[in-house]
Design a protein around this motif. Structure first.
Motif, PDB file in Angstrom:
ATOM      1  N   GLU A  44       3.077  10.797   6.522  1.00  0.00           N
ATOM      2  CA  GLU A  44       4.239   9.902   6.565  1.00  0.00           C
ATOM      3  C   GLU A  44       4.032   8.609   5.791  1.00  0.00           C
ATOM      4  O   GLU A  44       4.994   7.874   5.525  1.00  0.00           O
ATOM      5  N   ILE A  45       2.780   8.312   5.424  1.00  0.00           N
ATOM      6  CA  ILE A  45       2.520   7.078   4.679  1.00  0.00           C
ATOM      7  C   ILE A  45       3.172   7.134   3.299  1.00  0.00           C
ATOM      8  O   ILE A  45       3.402   6.108   2.661  1.00  0.00           O
ATOM      9  N   PHE A  46       3.513   8.356   2.831  1.00  0.00           N
ATOM     10  CA  PHE A  46       4.180   8.535   1.537  1.00  0.00           C
ATOM     11  C   PHE A  46       5.700   8.589   1.683  1.00  0.00           C
ATOM     12  O   PHE A  46       6.395   8.843   0.699  1.00  0.00           O
ATOM     13  N   SER A  47       6.198   8.368   2.888  1.00  0.00           N
ATOM     14  CA  SER A  47       7.640   8.469   3.123  1.00  0.00           C
ATOM     15  C   SER A  47       8.404   7.427   2.308  1.00  0.00           C
ATOM     16  O   SER A  47       7.998   6.262   2.223  1.00  0.00           O
ATOM     17  N   PRO A  48       9.538   7.804   1.708  1.00  0.00           N
ATOM     18  CA  PRO A  48      10.369   6.814   1.004  1.00  0.00           C
ATOM     19  C   PRO A  48      11.010   5.812   1.959  1.00  0.00           C
ATOM     20  O   PRO A  48      11.449   4.741   1.525  1.00  0.00           O
ATOM     21  N   ASP A  49      11.081   6.162   3.250  1.00  0.00           N
ATOM     22  CA  ASP A  49      11.576   5.215   4.249  1.00  0.00           C
ATOM     23  C   ASP A  49      10.437   4.261   4.583  1.00  0.00           C
ATOM     24  O   ASP A  49       9.436   4.660   5.178  1.00  0.00           O
ATOM     25  N   ILE A  50      10.581   2.989   4.217  1.00  0.00           N
ATOM     26  CA  ILE A  50       9.456   2.055   4.299  1.00  0.00           C
ATOM     27  C   ILE A  50       9.040   1.777   5.743  1.00  0.00           C
ATOM     28  O   ILE A  50       7.873   1.545   6.027  1.00  0.00           O
ATOM     29  N   LYS A  51       9.975   1.837   6.674  1.00  0.00           N
ATOM     30  CA  LYS A  51       9.635   1.652   8.092  1.00  0.00           C
ATOM     31  C   LYS A  51       8.736   2.792   8.557  1.00  0.00           C
ATOM     32  O   LYS A  51       7.725   2.568   9.236  1.00  0.00           O
ATOM     33  N   THR A  52       9.073   4.017   8.196  1.00  0.00           N
ATOM     34  CA  THR A  52       8.259   5.176   8.562  1.00  0.00           C
ATOM     35  C   THR A  52       6.868   5.066   7.940  1.00  0.00           C
ATOM     36  O   THR A  52       5.855   5.331   8.593  1.00  0.00           O
TER      37      THR A  52
ATOM     38  N   LEU B  98       0.820  -1.212   0.000  1.00  0.00           N
ATOM     39  CA  LEU B  98       0.000   0.000   0.000  1.00  0.00           C
ATOM     40  C   LEU B  98       0.858   1.269   0.000  1.00  0.00           C
ATOM     41  O   LEU B  98       0.640   2.151  -0.842  1.00  0.00           O
ATOM     42  N   PRO B  99       1.834   1.415   0.905  1.00  0.00           N
ATOM     43  CA  PRO B  99       2.657   2.629   0.847  1.00  0.00           C
ATOM     44  C   PRO B  99       3.412   2.780  -0.465  1.00  0.00           C
ATOM     45  O   PRO B  99       3.546   3.889  -0.989  1.00  0.00           O
ATOM     46  N   ARG B 100       3.902   1.673  -1.014  1.00  0.00           N
ATOM     47  CA  ARG B 100       4.666   1.766  -2.253  1.00  0.00           C
ATOM     48  C   ARG B 100       3.782   2.188  -3.429  1.00  0.00           C
ATOM     49  O   ARG B 100       4.199   2.985  -4.268  1.00  0.00           O
ATOM     50  N   VAL B 101       2.563   1.658  -3.477  1.00  0.00           N
ATOM     51  CA  VAL B 101       1.639   2.065  -4.534  1.00  0.00           C
ATOM     52  C   VAL B 101       1.282   3.539  -4.376  1.00  0.00           C
ATOM     53  O   VAL B 101       1.218   4.298  -5.357  1.00  0.00           O
ATOM     54  N   ALA B 102       1.068   3.968  -3.127  1.00  0.00           N
ATOM     55  CA  ALA B 102       0.740   5.373  -2.872  1.00  0.00           C
ATOM     56  C   ALA B 102       1.882   6.290  -3.315  1.00  0.00           C
ATOM     57  O   ALA B 102       1.665   7.342  -3.936  1.00  0.00           O
TER      58      ALA B 102
ATOM     59  N   ALA C  53       3.213   4.604   9.900  1.00  0.00           N
ATOM     60  CA  ALA C  53       2.057   5.480   9.680  1.00  0.00           C
ATOM     61  C   ALA C  53       0.831   4.675   9.256  1.00  0.00           C
ATOM     62  O   ALA C  53      -0.293   4.965   9.673  1.00  0.00           O
ATOM     63  N   LEU C  54       1.046   3.652   8.429  1.00  0.00           N
ATOM     64  CA  LEU C  54      -0.067   2.791   7.999  1.00  0.00           C
ATOM     65  C   LEU C  54      -0.732   2.128   9.198  1.00  0.00           C
ATOM     66  O   LEU C  54      -1.962   2.145   9.335  1.00  0.00           O
TER      67      LEU C  54
END
Length: 300
Positions: free
Chosen positions: A252-260, A217-221, A264-265
């Motif tokens: 933060e759900i759009f952060s390039p840092d996947i942990k961040t 989900l974050p990566r698609v966003a 947020a998710l």
């Protein structure tokens, strides 16, 4: 999709249609009774629910933990019995049960942007009704995993009916379809609390404990720039109907840092859960995997 439905599966569909004629309050009362039986007879399920509740709210102890465990198991069973009304009677009847919508302006604004909308819909409340509600107002696709029993997929498509959203399989081809769908300005429903397979997710805090979290989900966003909202349908007491909720996602759900982004998710899922705590699917073993090698599962 056009193969004749197996006779036994078709009988299940007819049973849904028949039981769906009952009033919603009766179906929820039946769910409560089944939940009570499950609490007293299904010790393994009760232990899983109680473990999850202690993780989410460490202050729960003794009689209060038992009471919350019973409530959670009753709500889980309601989510099963109410499907006879939601699936069995179809979208037109089901949508008449919606009494209130909170946050519709968020959805309207997101749809008007033309950038596509990702609706993060946790295993919370009556998520099948959320599909009908959004699909009645926008082009909607849902990302799903096919059932283990292949014949049940026909039942899902038949029960959801012509007003159902487009169904996209959660595989490599489906993800490509999802990108195209969002690029065209459509809405897509994704289960944000679906536990990925080991090695396919990112550990991030969920109710203060590390839980393996989906990265899709974050990566698609990030890649599409689509808006992200949380959506769920709260079950009102005594079979009075439902309340639809939409909540905003943290930037933060759009952060390039996947942990961040995954943190947020999960924080957004927590916000949904706190609105109707007992209606979350607490029987799900979300914490069975640990980032610490050798750490035992809390469900043992």
């Amino acid at each position: 999709n056009h193969r004749p439905m197996r006779p036994d599966i078709y009988l299940v569909y007819l049973l849904l249609r028949l039981v769906g004629c009952l009033p919603l309050r009766w179906l929820h009362a039946l769910g409560s009774a089944l939940g009570w039986l499950s609490f007293h007879l299904a010790r393994r399920s009760r232990r899983v629910v109680a473990t999850n509740l202690r993780i989410a709210r460490p202050q729960l102890q003794g009689p209060e933990l038992q009471r919350q465990t019973l409530l959670a198991m009753q709500e889980t069973c309601k989510s099963g019995t109410e499907l006879a009304k939601i699936w069995g009677r179809g979208p037109e009847v089901a949508l008449k049960l919606v009494r209130e919508v909170c946050g519709q302006d968020l959805l309207d604004e997101a749809l008007a942007s033309g950038k596509g909308v990702i609706i993060a819909a946790p295993h919370h409340g009556c998520w099948e009704l959320l599909n009908f509600w959004v699909a009645a107002r926008s082009r909607l696709a849902i990302l799903y995993r096919p059932p283990r029993i292949a014949a049940l997929e026909q039942l899902l498509r038949k029960a959801r009916g012509p007003g159902a959203p487009e169904q996209i399989r959660a595989d490599a081809g489906g993800v490509r379809t999802l990108y195209r769908w969002l690029s065209g300005g459509g809405a897509a429903g994704v289960l944000p609390d679906q536990k990925p397979r080991a090695g396919e997710g990112q550990f991030a805090p969920f109710f203060s404990r590390e839980a393996l979290t989906m990265v899709l989900l974050p990566r698609v966003a990030q890649r599409t720039g689509s808006r992200v909202l949380y959506g769920f349908v709260e079950r009102l007491p005594a079979g009075q109907g439902y309340r639809v909720h939409f909540l905003p996602a943290a930037p933060e759900i759009f952060s390039p840092d996947i942990k961040t982004a995954c943190t947020a998710l999960n924080r957004g899922v927590e916000a949904c859960v706190e609105v109707a705590f007992s209606q979350y699917q607490w029987h799900y073993k979300r914490f069975s995997l640990s980032p610490t090698p050798g750490e035992p599962s809390p469900y043992r």
